[in-house]
Motif scaffolding. Sequence first.
Motif, PDB file in Angstrom:
ATOM      1  N   ILE A 235       0.892  -1.169   0.043  1.00 48.64           N
ATOM      2  CA  ILE A 235       0.168  -0.061  -0.175  1.00 48.64           C
ATOM      3  C   ILE A 235       0.851   1.124   0.039  1.00 48.64           C
ATOM      4  N   LYS A 236       2.008   1.158   0.844  1.00 48.13           N
ATOM      5  CA  LYS A 236       2.862   2.608   0.878  1.00 48.13           C
ATOM      6  C   LYS A 236       3.588   2.522  -0.478  1.00 48.13           C
ATOM      7  N   ASP A 237       3.588   1.454  -1.406  1.00 44.59           N
ATOM      8  CA  ASP A 237       4.325   1.488  -2.652  1.00 44.59           C
ATOM      9  C   ASP A 237       3.392   2.232  -3.663  1.00 44.59           C
ATOM     10  N   ASP A 238       3.640   3.197  -4.684  1.00 44.10           N
ATOM     11  CA  ASP A 238       2.878   3.982  -5.178  1.00 44.10           C
ATOM     12  C   ASP A 238       2.647   3.156  -6.648  1.00 44.10           C
ATOM     13  N   SER A 239       3.393   2.084  -6.981  1.00 41.10           N
ATOM     14  CA  SER A 239       3.229   1.497  -8.391  1.00 41.10           C
ATOM     15  C   SER A 239       2.051   0.296  -7.863  1.00 41.10           C
ATOM     16  N   LYS A 240       2.094  -0.405  -6.729  1.00 41.34           N
ATOM     17  CA  LYS A 240       1.436  -1.656  -6.335  1.00 41.34           C
ATOM     18  C   LYS A 240       0.233  -0.961  -5.439  1.00 41.34           C
ATOM     19  N   PHE A 241      -0.184   0.218  -5.585  1.00 41.40           N
ATOM     20  CA  PHE A 241      -1.130   0.881  -4.500  1.00 41.40           C
ATOM     21  C   PHE A 241      -2.738   0.229  -5.148  1.00 41.40           C
ATOM     22  N   ALA A 242      -2.720   0.232  -6.262  1.00 43.23           N
ATOM     23  CA  ALA A 242      -4.298  -0.279  -6.736  1.00 43.23           C
ATOM     24  C   ALA A 242      -4.471  -1.794  -6.471  1.00 43.23           C
ATOM     25  N   GLU A 243      -3.580  -2.716  -6.967  1.00 47.01           N
ATOM     26  CA  GLU A 243      -3.613  -4.118  -6.452  1.00 47.01           C
ATOM     27  C   GLU A 243      -3.746  -4.143  -5.005  1.00 47.01           C
ATOM     28  N   ALA A 244      -2.904  -3.513  -4.265  1.00 44.05           N
ATOM     29  CA  ALA A 244      -3.180  -3.606  -2.777  1.00 44.05           C
ATOM     30  C   ALA A 244      -4.335  -3.301  -2.215  1.00 44.05           C
ATOM     31  N   VAL A 245      -5.050  -2.108  -2.759  1.00 47.96           N
ATOM     32  CA  VAL A 245      -6.380  -1.585  -2.202  1.00 47.96           C
ATOM     33  C   VAL A 245      -7.426  -2.523  -2.572  1.00 47.96           C
ATOM     34  N   ARG A 246      -7.346  -3.128  -3.704  1.00 48.39           N
ATOM     35  CA  ARG A 246      -8.277  -4.475  -4.307  1.00 48.39           C
ATOM     36  C   ARG A 246      -8.146  -5.328  -3.167  1.00 48.39           C
ATOM     37  N   VAL A 247      -6.935  -5.718  -2.624  1.00 46.80           N
ATOM     38  CA  VAL A 247      -6.940  -6.891  -1.580  1.00 46.80           C
ATOM     39  C   VAL A 247      -7.515  -6.292  -0.261  1.00 46.80           C
ATOM     40  N   LEU A 248      -7.417  -5.042   0.075  1.00 40.73           N
ATOM     41  CA  LEU A 248      -7.799  -4.835   1.251  1.00 40.73           C
ATOM     42  C   LEU A 248      -9.233  -4.513   1.384  1.00 40.73           C
ATOM     43  N   LEU A 249      -9.917  -4.356   0.179  1.00 43.86           N
ATOM     44  CA  LEU A 249     -11.252  -4.114   0.224  1.00 43.86           C
ATOM     45  C   LEU A 249     -11.964  -5.344   0.251  1.00 43.86           C
ATOM     46  N   THR A 250     -11.387  -6.449  -0.382  1.00 40.62           N
ATOM     47  CA  THR A 250     -11.935  -7.726  -0.209  1.00 40.62           C
ATOM     48  C   THR A 250     -11.992  -8.243   1.000  1.00 40.62           C
ATOM     49  N   TRP A 251     -10.811  -7.844   1.736  1.00 38.95           N
ATOM     50  CA  TRP A 251     -10.907  -8.489   3.202  1.00 38.95           C
ATOM     51  C   TRP A 251     -11.935  -7.808   4.097  1.00 38.95           C
ATOM     52  N   LEU A 252     -12.043  -6.577   3.713  1.00 43.18           N
ATOM     53  CA  LEU A 252     -13.178  -5.929   4.450  1.00 43.18           C
ATOM     54  C   LEU A 252     -14.658  -6.319   4.152  1.00 43.18           C
ATOM     55  N   GLU A 253     -14.799  -6.718   2.980  1.00 40.22           N
ATOM     56  CA  GLU A 253     -16.046  -7.073   2.721  1.00 40.22           C
ATOM     57  C   GLU A 253     -16.298  -8.415   3.090  1.00 40.22           C
ATOM     58  N   ARG A 254     -15.328  -9.373   3.324  1.00 35.25           N
ATOM     59  CA  ARG A 254     -15.399 -10.595   3.832  1.00 35.25           C
ATOM     60  C   ARG A 254     -15.491 -10.731   5.362  1.00 35.25           C
ATOM     61  N   GLY A 255     -15.136  -9.619   6.025  1.00 34.74           N
ATOM     62  CA  GLY A 255     -15.376  -9.534   7.527  1.00 34.74           C
ATOM     63  C   GLY A 255     -14.097 -10.257   8.238  1.00 34.74           C
ATOM     64  N   GLU A 256     -13.045  -9.853   7.451  1.00 32.52           N
ATOM     65  CA  GLU A 256     -11.797 -10.518   8.269  1.00 32.52           C
ATOM     66  C   GLU A 256     -11.380  -9.566   9.389  1.00 32.52           C
ATOM     67  N   VAL A 257     -12.200  -8.375   9.678  1.00 30.43           N
ATOM     68  CA  VAL A 257     -11.600  -7.601  11.014  1.00 30.43           C
ATOM     69  C   VAL A 257     -12.107  -8.092  12.107  1.00 30.43           C
ATOM     70  N   ASN A 258     -11.340  -8.145  13.153  1.00 27.96           N
ATOM     71  CA  ASN A 258     -11.706  -8.452  14.391  1.00 27.96           C
ATOM     72  C   ASN A 258     -10.943  -7.470  15.492  1.00 27.96           C
ATOM     73  N   ARG A 259     -10.863  -7.936  16.822  1.00 28.51           N
ATOM     74  CA  ARG A 259     -10.404  -7.043  17.862  1.00 28.51           C
ATOM     75  C   ARG A 259      -8.944  -7.250  17.810  1.00 28.51           C
ATOM     76  N   ARG A 260      -8.497  -8.290  17.365  1.00 26.40           N
ATOM     77  CA  ARG A 260      -6.861  -8.665  17.519  1.00 26.40           C
ATOM     78  C   ARG A 260      -6.275  -7.688  16.256  1.00 26.40           C
ATOM     79  N   ASN A 261      -6.797  -7.872  15.102  1.00 28.69           N
ATOM     80  CA  ASN A 261      -6.280  -7.250  14.068  1.00 28.69           C
ATOM     81  C   ASN A 261      -6.669  -6.032  13.557  1.00 28.69           C
ATOM     82  N   ALA A 262      -7.408  -5.417  14.507  1.00 25.54           N
ATOM     83  CA  ALA A 262      -8.025  -4.092  14.071  1.00 25.54           C
ATOM     84  C   ALA A 262      -7.054  -3.090  13.934  1.00 25.54           C
TER      85      ALA A 262
END
Length: 587
Positions: A235-262
């Motif tokens: 995500i910090k890399d400008d060239s790989k930002f678009a691919e990394a944001v897509r993965v982050l969005l998928t994780w958020l939609e899947r409900g991977e967030v919990n108290r330990r990894n918040a």
Amino acid sequence: MDSSSLTMPMSDPNAWATAMNNLGMPPMGLTGQPLMPDFDPNLGMMAGITPMNPMMPGLGMVPAPVSQDVPMVKEIIHCKTCTLFPPNPNLPPPATRERPPGCKTVFVGGLPENANEQLIVEIFGQCGDITAIRKSKKNFCHIRFAEEATVDKALFLSGYRIRLGSSTDKKDSGRLHVDFAQARDDLYEWECRQRMLAREERHRRKMEEDRLRPPSPPPIVHYSEHECSQLGDKIKDDSKFAEAVRVLLTWLERGEVNRRNANNFYSMIQSSNSHIRRLMSEKSQHEKEMEEAKEKFKTALAGILAQFEQIVSVFQASSKQKAWDHFSKAQRKNLDMWRKQAEEIRNMHNEQLMGIRREEEMEMSDDDMEDPPDSKDSEDSGVSQAEALKEENDSLRCQLDAYRNEVELLKQEQGKNQPIRSEEDSTHSQQLSFLQQALQGMQKQLLKMREELKQREAELQKSSEDKQQLKTQVQNLKEGLQKLQSAQATQVSVRTARHSEHRYGRQRLATKLIRGIISTFLHVHPFGASIEYICSYLQRLDTKINPSEVEALLSRLPCTFRQELTGVGASLEKRWNFCGFQGIKSA
């Protein structure tokens, strides 16, 4: 057919060469030498077929089907047990039915009575492989070949006269008629082949679609501590930002967030937010580049337009009399054409430049322009606005009365406390001035509201008058429509009455005419006539006459017609007589 079955003599090589040429073969002898050295295979009757060796084993004597435009010369065909004589070439070709799809079966008619299955195989086996023969007790049979192209060769024998051996008996001769036959086996095989071709076509299309389909995106990995750390670096890399944001969005939609990894997700979202400043700077840079490109294009277009102006001025100077008279007629024509073309191109570029400038002016004026208010409101909106203005007017009056009361109280207090001005007096005077200013402003606003209220009431009154006029017009139109409908109804009733009177008069006239004809007919037949006899006579004049109507007419006139029974037993018959003159005779 073997070469031994051909009984054509080799004494006449021209006849042999003609026969082989008609079959699309180069004329060659039994030893393989050419009979005609200068033979051109393109002049043969079988166009499009490669030359064949006549000594090839299993070669048939019947050629493949040819075009109808090419004349076909049919000759005598000699077999082991029979001879086939060609039909008259001047006769039209034999008629055939429409070819069924996938036809491999032919109908053969006109066989000799003494023909057997061996003879059929001997004649038609030369066309191709035969899979089945169904012979009837009569002089026809059905032959099924192994290939569809063999059917065309079999149709070549249609019209030939067949003779068994050298016999002249009628049972040993016949005229062949070959035609297409419709068989279930052929249709089934053809449908199977079509289905197979359709399957192959679908498979080919599917393979083509799979080949042209864009590759599917790679699957998104599941959340883990290792993947999360790698994703944070991406995500910090400008060239790989678009691919990394897509993965982050998928994780958020899947409900991977919990108290330990918040906290991890919060840091990744924070890193994503840090890219906003970079994107805004990139956007501003691109906008700046676009503006520079626009300016560059505009300056280049202006330079081109200036050069076009110079070219047009050159043509205009050349068209003046000082230089124009020295050119020839052809040169003047070319100069005039070039000048028109240059002016057209100059005008086109000028319009393009003016369009760019207009677009810039419109973009600059979009921010300053305001939407104009509506000029006309509907009747309901006018009423609601008038009510709102009335309420505001009442509230302003109440406020004005309150301010007046406060002013009077302040004046009374000042009158009671006339000693030296203190700080309280100064504050009271300031409040008084403020209240007077507010009062004046509210009075002006009240006057403005009254004027607006008067305008709204005038508009409302005008709209009500227009509505009343429209209602009167609609009422007048309804009355006119009712009068028109009543007039049309009276006209229809009068027409119906006239039509019924006219029809009744015609019926009476027809009845009188029929009564007169029947009276004359029965007067000629003194012994009377039956109702069927009378109706048969009347139906010669008019076929629409019904016997029941005639009998009813005769029954209604007992003074003119009388029914009598004549005969005895089975010959008893009802007859009608004319008795109109009996009263006159008795008188």
